[in-house]
Design an enzyme around this catalytic site. Structure first.
Site, PDB file in Angstrom:
ATOM      1  CB  CYS A  80      -0.766  -0.057   1.257  1.00  0.00           C
ATOM      2  SG  CYS A  80      -1.214   1.242   2.268  1.00  0.00           S
ATOM      3  CD  GLU A  81      -0.080   5.204  -4.156  1.00  0.00           C
ATOM      4  OE1 GLU A  81       0.752   4.744  -4.994  1.00  0.00           O
ATOM      5  OE2 GLU A  81      -0.925   5.983  -4.253  1.00  0.00           O
ATOM      6  CG  HIS A  82      -2.151   6.061   1.343  1.00  0.00           C
ATOM      7  ND1 HIS A  82      -3.642   5.695   0.824  1.00  0.00           N
ATOM      8  CD2 HIS A  82      -2.100   6.830   0.067  1.00  0.00           C
ATOM      9  CE1 HIS A  82      -4.142   6.335  -0.038  1.00  0.00           C
ATOM     10  NE2 HIS A  82      -3.114   6.905  -0.566  1.00  0.00           N
ATOM     11  CG  HIS A  83      -0.418   3.284   5.771  1.00  0.00           C
ATOM     12  ND1 HIS A  83      -1.748   3.016   5.165  1.00  0.00           N
ATOM     13  CD2 HIS A  83      -0.707   4.021   6.795  1.00  0.00           C
ATOM     14  CE1 HIS A  83      -2.495   3.887   5.632  1.00  0.00           C
ATOM     15  NE2 HIS A  83      -2.010   4.457   6.808  1.00  0.00           N
ATOM     16  CD  GLN A 121      -8.194  -4.607  -2.724  1.00  0.00           C
ATOM     17  OE1 GLN A 121      -7.857  -4.388  -1.584  1.00  0.00           O
ATOM     18  NE2 GLN A 121      -9.286  -5.152  -3.053  1.00  0.00           N
ATOM     19  CG  HIS A 149      -5.451  -3.143   2.495  1.00  0.00           C
ATOM     20  ND1 HIS A 149      -4.728  -2.139   1.929  1.00  0.00           N
ATOM     21  CD2 HIS A 149      -6.424  -4.015   1.842  1.00  0.00           C
ATOM     22  CE1 HIS A 149      -5.448  -2.449   0.448  1.00  0.00           C
ATOM     23  NE2 HIS A 149      -6.531  -3.509   0.591  1.00  0.00           N
ATOM     24  CB  CYS A 151      -2.273   0.263   6.518  1.00  0.00           C
ATOM     25  SG  CYS A 151      -3.368   0.109   4.871  1.00  0.00           S
TER      26      CYS A 151
HETATM   27 ZN    ZN Z   1      -2.447   1.638   3.778  1.00  0.00          ZN
END
Ligand code: ZN
Length: 191
Positions: A80-83, A121, A149, A151
Site C-alpha cells: 500500500c502506497e500510503h503506509h 487496491q 491490508h 495498514c
Molecule cells: Zn495503507
C-alpha cells in the site's frame, strides 16, 4: 530506474536510529540489508511492462469465440502506497475472448508485475483490467480483488478479519447481467 539498495539500507538504518534503537546491535546489524532485499522484491514490477506477459497469444478459429475464461484465486502481494505496508489477497480474472486467448499462466504474471509496485487496491484492479484489455483485446474483462491490508489489520483500526473487495470491468462484462453470471461463477469462500 533500478532499485538503489544502498540508499534503502541507509534509510532503514536511519529509521532504526529514529525510533531510538541501536542499528549496530547484533540483532539489527543486518536488518537494513534484509529490508533492502525485501524492498527489491516488493517493487520489482516497477521496471516491467505488464503487456510483455501478454505478447504471445493464440488465435481462435472461426466460431470458437464467446465463452468466458475465468482464472480464480490468483494469490498476490502488494504494498500500500500510503503506509508502505503489505496487502495480501487473491485476484479473480475473467475475460470473454474475441479473436485470441492467452496462456492461463500469463495472467498471474500480469497481476504480480502490477502488484509489485507502490499501489492502491482500487488502482491495481483497474490496471490489471486495462492490461488485459490492451493485451488481448477481448470482448469483456472483469477483475475482482479481495485483500487484507496490514495498514487496517495491524495498525489504526486493527481489523484483522476485514478484507477489501474491488471490482473493475471493461466491455461486455461491464453489463449487469453478464457481470452477475461471472461473479456467481467465481463464487467460492470469498463470496
Ligand atoms: Zn495503507
Amino acid at each position: 530506474m533500478p532499485i538503489d539498495t544502498g540508499r534503502i539500507e541507509a534509510a532503514v538504518a536511519e529509521l532504526i536510529a529514529a525510533i531510538g534503537e541501536d542499528p549496530t546491535r547484533a540483532g539489527l546489524r543486518s536488518t537494513p540489508h534484509r529490508v533492502a532485499q525485501a524492498y527489491s522484491e516488493f517493487f520489482a514490477g516497477l521496471d516491467v511492462d505488464p503487456l510483455s506477459h501478454l505478447s504471445e497469444t493464440v488465435d481462435l478459429a472461426e466460431g470458437e469465440t464467446g465463452e468466458a475464461v475465468i482464472v480464480r484465486d490468483i494469490e498476490f502481494r502488494s504494498i500500500c502506497e500510503h503506509h508502505l505496508l503489505p496487502f495480501l489477497g487473491v485476484a479473480h480474472i475473467a475475460y470473454v475472448p474475441d479473436a485470441k486467448v492467452v496462456g492461463l499462466g500469463r495472467l498471474p504474471r500480469v497481476v504480480d508485475t502490477l502488484a509489485s509496485r507502490p499501489q492502491l487496491q482500487e488502482r491495481l484492479t483497474e490496471e490489471i483490467a486495462d492490461a488485459i484489455d490492451r493485451g488481448i483485446a477481448p470482448l469483456g474483462v472483469l477483475v475482482v480483488l479481495d485483500a487484507v491490508h496490514q495498514c487496517v489489520s495491524s495498525r489504526g483500526p486493527r481489523q484483522a478479519g476485514s478484507s477489501t473487495v474491488t471490482v473493475a470491468s471493461r466491455g461486455k462484462l461491464s453489463e449487469t447481467s453478464s457481470r452477475a453470471e461471472i461473479i456467481s461463477l467465481i463464487g467460492g469462500p470469498h463470496w
